[in-house]
Enzyme design. Structure first.
Site, short mmCIF file in Angstrom:
data_model
loop_
_atom_site.label_atom_id
_atom_site.label_comp_id
_atom_site.label_asym_id
_atom_site.label_seq_id
_atom_site.Cartn_x
_atom_site.Cartn_y
_atom_site.Cartn_z
N VAL A 54 4.18 0.93 2.17
CA VAL A 54 4.29 -0.30 2.95
C VAL A 54 4.54 -1.46 2.00
O VAL A 54 3.87 -1.61 0.98
CB VAL A 54 3.02 -0.55 3.79
N LYS A 78 7.46 -0.31 6.52
CA LYS A 78 6.88 0.99 6.19
C LYS A 78 8.02 1.99 6.10
O LYS A 78 8.85 2.07 7.00
CB LYS A 78 5.89 1.45 7.26
N ASP A 125 -6.25 8.12 14.48
CA ASP A 125 -6.54 7.83 13.07
C ASP A 125 -7.28 6.50 12.94
O ASP A 125 -6.94 5.68 12.10
CB ASP A 125 -5.26 7.83 12.24
N GLY A 138 0.41 5.56 1.08
CA GLY A 138 -0.41 6.63 1.63
C GLY A 138 0.40 7.90 1.74
O GLY A 138 1.55 7.97 1.29
N GLY A 139 -0.19 8.89 2.37
CA GLY A 139 0.47 10.17 2.50
C GLY A 139 1.72 10.12 3.36
O GLY A 139 2.65 10.89 3.15
N MET A 140 1.75 9.22 4.33
CA MET A 140 2.89 9.16 5.25
C MET A 140 3.97 8.19 4.79
O MET A 140 5.09 8.26 5.28
CB MET A 140 2.40 8.73 6.64
N GLY A 199 0.82 -1.20 0.00
CA GLY A 199 0.00 0.00 0.00
C GLY A 199 0.85 1.25 0.00
O GLY A 199 2.06 1.21 0.22
#
Length: 171
Positions: free
Chosen positions: A23, A38, A131, A18-20, A16
């Site tokens: 992974v 990550k 979150d 994402g913004g941060m 995956g």
């Protein structure tokens, strides 16, 4: 990154993005087990705020030991990549279970109870996740919930100046 090795972690596939961070599923070649890696996206690894957030995420998740929280194994840096190595959860997110029509009321309640127990343990350790969403909860093939992504977590220290009992009462 797929096919590369960071320290003793061989990257197998991207799970995956994402913004941060990104992974990946990787193989820990020392312990011969699957892990999730990550890392901060390339180009942002020198950003002090991103580095600080990843370190905070690792510390927050590692500070809590509970079956409903994915375990953190390591945080390290190699070849210009800062990364967290954590428990690989073989399952699907709650959002995917919902989209597939595979989550009934009893299943949802069981997942919610497991996550609530994990959150209570985190709160006892002074950690606020901040979150909670269906994409951050994995469900293993045998039905166990795992809370992921402490990237927005906040560490809260108890206020030592707060009164022990109800306001206005001497102790």
């Amino acid at each position: 990154m797929v096919g590369k090795t960071l320290k003793h972690y061989r990257i197998e596939t991207q799970l995956g993005k994402g913004g941060m961070g990104v992974v990946y599923r990787a193989r820990d070649t020392r312990l011969d087990r699957l892990v999730a890696i990550k890392m901060i996206p390339p180009g942002l690894v020198e950003n002090p705020e991103r580095r600080s957030r990843l370190l905070l995420e690792a510390r927050a998740a590692a500070a809590v030991s509970h079956p409903a929280i994915a375990q953190v194994y390591d945080i390290d840096e190699a070849d210009g990549n800062l990364f967290i190595a954590m428990e690989y959860v073989d399952g699907r997110t709650v959002s995917k279970l919902i989209a597939g029509g595979e989550l009934d009321l009893m299943g949802a309640l069981e997942i919610a109870l497991q996550v609530a127990e994990g959150l209570a343990k985190a709160h006892d350790a002074g950690i606020l996740h901040r979150d909670i969403k269906s994409d951050n909860i994995m469900v293993t093939k045998d039905g166990h919930a795992k809370l992921l992504d402490f990237g927005l977590a906040k560490l809260v220290e108890p206020d030592s100046n707060a009164p022990e009992g109800p306001a206005g009462l001497a102790g």
